[in-house]
Design a protein around this motif. Sequence first.
Motif, mmCIF file in Angstrom:
data_model
loop_
_atom_site.group_PDB
_atom_site.id
_atom_site.type_symbol
_atom_site.label_atom_id
_atom_site.label_comp_id
_atom_site.label_asym_id
_atom_site.label_seq_id
_atom_site.Cartn_x
_atom_site.Cartn_y
_atom_site.Cartn_z
ATOM 1 N N HIS A 126 0.429 -1.378 -0.168
ATOM 2 C CA HIS A 126 -0.168 0.429 0.051
ATOM 3 C C HIS A 126 1.030 1.005 -0.198
ATOM 4 O O HIS A 126 0.125 2.345 0.463
ATOM 5 N N HIS A 127 2.391 0.825 -0.176
ATOM 6 C CA HIS A 127 2.908 2.095 -0.138
ATOM 7 C C HIS A 127 2.256 3.137 -1.188
ATOM 8 O O HIS A 127 2.133 2.848 -2.315
ATOM 9 N N ASN B 151 -2.260 -6.430 8.073
ATOM 10 C CA ASN B 151 -1.571 -6.529 6.809
ATOM 11 C C ASN B 151 -1.135 -6.748 6.088
ATOM 12 O O ASN B 151 -0.286 -6.895 5.111
ATOM 13 N N ASN B 152 -1.131 -5.136 5.812
ATOM 14 C CA ASN B 152 -0.500 -4.198 4.979
ATOM 15 C C ASN B 152 0.737 -3.484 4.586
ATOM 16 O O ASN B 152 1.395 -3.792 5.724
ATOM 17 N N MET B 153 1.201 -3.778 3.997
ATOM 18 C CA MET B 153 2.671 -2.337 3.692
ATOM 19 C C MET B 153 2.525 -1.295 3.513
ATOM 20 O O MET B 153 1.690 -1.169 2.731
ATOM 21 N N GLU B 154 2.917 -0.927 4.608
ATOM 22 C CA GLU B 154 2.786 1.148 5.074
ATOM 23 C C GLU B 154 3.931 1.760 5.611
ATOM 24 O O GLU B 154 4.425 0.837 5.743
ATOM 25 N N ASN B 155 4.149 2.548 5.553
ATOM 26 C CA ASN B 155 4.408 3.753 6.211
ATOM 27 C C ASN B 155 3.462 4.889 7.107
ATOM 28 O O ASN B 155 2.884 5.452 6.846
ATOM 29 N N ILE B 156 4.543 5.220 8.059
ATOM 30 C CA ILE B 156 4.228 6.530 8.630
ATOM 31 C C ILE B 156 5.092 7.130 8.867
ATOM 32 O O ILE B 156 6.678 6.740 9.341
ATOM 33 N N LEU B 157 5.435 8.463 8.651
ATOM 34 C CA LEU B 157 6.037 9.273 8.169
ATOM 35 C C LEU B 157 6.368 10.615 9.806
ATOM 36 O O LEU B 157 4.783 11.094 9.565
ATOM 37 N N ILE B 158 6.590 10.847 10.911
ATOM 38 C CA ILE B 158 6.364 11.440 11.872
ATOM 39 C C ILE B 158 8.095 12.016 12.068
ATOM 40 O O ILE B 158 9.115 11.558 11.877
#
Lengths: 182, 182
Positions: A126-127, B151-158
Amino acid sequence: RPRNEVLFFPSELACVEHLYTLPASAAPSASAAPSHSCLCSLPHGVETSFSRFLRHLMSASSSLDLCVFAFSNMDLSRAVLVLHSRGVTVRVLSDKDYIAITGSQIGVLRKAGICVRSNRNSVHMHHKFAVVDGRLLLTGSLNWTLNAVQNNMENILITEEPDLVRPFIKEFGRLWEHSDPV
Amino acid sequence: RPRNEVLFFPSELACVEHLYTLPASAAPSASAAPSHSCLCSLPHGVETSFSRFLRHLMSASSSLDLCVFAFSNMDLSRAVLVLHSRGVTVRVLSDKDYIAITGSQIGVLRKAGICVRSNRNSVHMHHKFAVVDGRLLLTGSLNWTLNAVQNNMENILITEEPDLVRPFIKEFGRLWEHSDPV
Ligand SMILES: [Zn+2]
Ligand SMILES: [Zn+2]
């Protein structure tokens, strides 16, 4: 001081024709040269969120690592093809399920000789991020579709901050190793 | 030096029970205190992408501005409710169409007295960002759903970088003004 910029969408519509012929050395902050020669019906000489985004992308001179769930936007596909033809090393990682969808540009990229991989398991990829020249990160909510650019409320964050870019480079490498050629 | 951090998902599973009772003053870098009193079957004392994310969220002491397309994750809903009960000013902006979907937590938040608004037009609100105390930005590809987290490939930028946080604060204000109470 590292570059930091945020773009919001939907983007206004404007001609981006001139951006495909910009030399890679042109700084993204260079003014939007009006395309005097373009006869299309879109406004010319107007800077938009999309043109800013495209400008950063087209600034790639050595490598482009792209990790994006949905890729159907033809303007962005053209940008990647132009970069590839200039000798920029392009790697594209996309979602296994989305690749097969009508309008996906992944097949076009692959046929042009660009390395494309997809996740081998059923985990959704989902990137939506790109790393330009191992230096500039473009990431956010925006999928590389026409709908996202023109119709949705979306964001793209652009940064050269090493503490933010480095983890994305590392994660791209990890995912690339664990993916299969399309 | 402003804080910069990137989290990748899917997250490992671990108990986050202790994070709901952390005082807001506890720094997000505080070590994950094992919940000796918790009897649940999840691993304890383990820091994960999700627990890092939750920890940053729970650090809010004055305000939380949340702009998220899909919000069905009950752990995150609980976090927002706890912050609200502590007197943190919470504003939630969500997508008009998604709000009506089964499992959406938006109704729960609204019933607790939290201000919720949604876009009044048909434009898809696809953002997934939060601003904590007008200072800390959490943004990325991750929707606030269980699926995204687990379940997903995800990112969070902080980030606390003002050049990145400021545009999101401004855009939130603009969208908030152009939205209707749910
Ligand atoms: Zn034109
Ligand atoms: Zn527990």
